[in-house]
Design a protein around this motif. Structure first.
Motif, short mmCIF file in Angstrom:
data_model
loop_
_atom_site.label_atom_id
_atom_site.label_comp_id
_atom_site.label_asym_id
_atom_site.label_seq_id
_atom_site.Cartn_x
_atom_site.Cartn_y
_atom_site.Cartn_z
N SER A 43 41.85 28.85 107.49
CA SER A 43 41.02 29.02 106.25
C SER A 43 41.52 28.13 105.20
N ALA A 44 40.51 27.76 104.18
CA ALA A 44 40.86 26.80 103.16
C ALA A 44 40.12 27.47 101.75
N ILE A 45 40.80 27.09 100.73
CA ILE A 45 40.30 27.29 99.51
C ILE A 45 39.79 25.76 98.94
N VAL A 46 38.76 25.67 98.36
CA VAL A 46 38.11 24.44 98.03
C VAL A 46 37.85 24.78 96.38
N THR A 47 38.73 24.51 95.41
CA THR A 47 38.37 24.78 93.98
C THR A 47 37.19 23.90 93.53
N ILE A 70 34.57 29.61 98.58
CA ILE A 70 34.03 28.71 97.48
C ILE A 70 34.08 29.50 96.19
N ASN A 71 34.67 28.47 95.37
CA ASN A 71 34.96 28.70 93.82
C ASN A 71 34.31 28.24 92.92
N ALA A 113 32.25 31.67 105.26
CA ALA A 113 32.66 31.39 103.81
C ALA A 113 32.36 32.50 102.95
N VAL A 114 32.76 32.76 101.82
CA VAL A 114 32.82 33.72 100.81
C VAL A 114 32.92 33.07 99.35
#
Length: 248
Positions: free
Chosen positions: A8-12, A35-36, A58-59
């Motif tokens: 999992s990944a966070i992309v700011t 998704i930020n 994705a969220v």
């Protein structure tokens, strides 16, 4: 990491532009992506819909990274929705917007980056990676002058990069990699649009000097590729080269 399946990944800053392209690329490789966005929920939800329609995960999470609770909200979303946090792409940046305070560039481009790193790496396991996205104009600001309208952003982003690099020894001890991706001005970004508005002809002049400016899609793919690239921690990837900067 060589495979993002099950990761999992966070992309700011990923509801549009470079961040959105990075998120789509990572999702296509199997990662669940947070998704930020700061304000534009419909835009972020559209990115999520596109990813899920393509078979990805994705969220969308509304979160202002300059607030104390902002970074934690993203980390919690990654854990709750995907079970882990393996990748952090620090893409969010700004400072040319109006009405957000004179210190906004520094609060977002340095302070919020550090807060996001600390919140995320507290939950990341060995083998994870952090990618910080910057520009040649910021990376080389102490050696090469940039356009007046962009200088506050450039200096704050350089301050952010230096602050993040101070964490490398601690990250290495935890087995977490750290990579910087630096690009020239990117065609189609909000920063390029604002800059050309402030200094008409600035983008065309930079295009002439560089020979080519990457598009949002092209640069987003390059950033995503560095998530799994076989490079040492602390590496800086100069997308498209940085010849005229490196000569200074």
């Amino acid at each position: 990491m060589t495979d993002l399946t099950g990761k999992s990944a966070i992309v700011t800053g990923s509801s549009r532009g470079i961040g959105a392209e990075v998120a789509k690329n990572l999702a296509a490789q199997g990662a669940g992506v947070v998704i930020n966005y700061r304000q534009k929920a419909p835009r972020a939800n559209k990115i999520v819909a596109g990813i899920t329609e393509a078979g990805g995960r994705a969220v969308a999470v509304g979160s202002d990274l300059t607030t104390p609770e902002g970074p934690t909200a993203l980390v919690d979303a990654a854990i709750e929705n995907f079970g882990s946090l393996d990748v952090l792409v620090l893409n969010a940046s700004g400072g040319m917007e109006s009405g957000l305070g004179e210190d906004y560039a520094l609060r977002l481009n340095r302070d919020a980056q550090v807060s996001m790193l600390e919140a995320a790496t507290a939950k990341m396991s060995p083998g994870s990676r952090v990618v910080f996205v910057t520009s040649h104009q910021a990376h080389f600001i102490d050696q090469v002058e940039t356009m007046d309208a962009y200088e506050p952003v450039a200096r704050s982003k350089r301050a952010g990069e230096l602050a993040l690099r101070e964490f490398i020894p601690a990250l290495e001890a935890k087995g977490i990699g750290f990579v910087v991706v630096s690009g020239d001005m990117i065609e189609g970004t909000i920063t390029a649009t604002l800059l050309d508005r402030a200094e008409p002809g600035a983008i065309e002049a930079r295009r002439a000097a560089a020979g080519k400016l990457y598009s949002v899609v092209e640069f987003g793919a390059e950033v995503a590729a560095m998530v799994t690239a076989d490079v040492p921690t602390g590496h800086t990837e100069y997308v498209g080269g940085a010849g005229d900067f490196l000569k200074k």
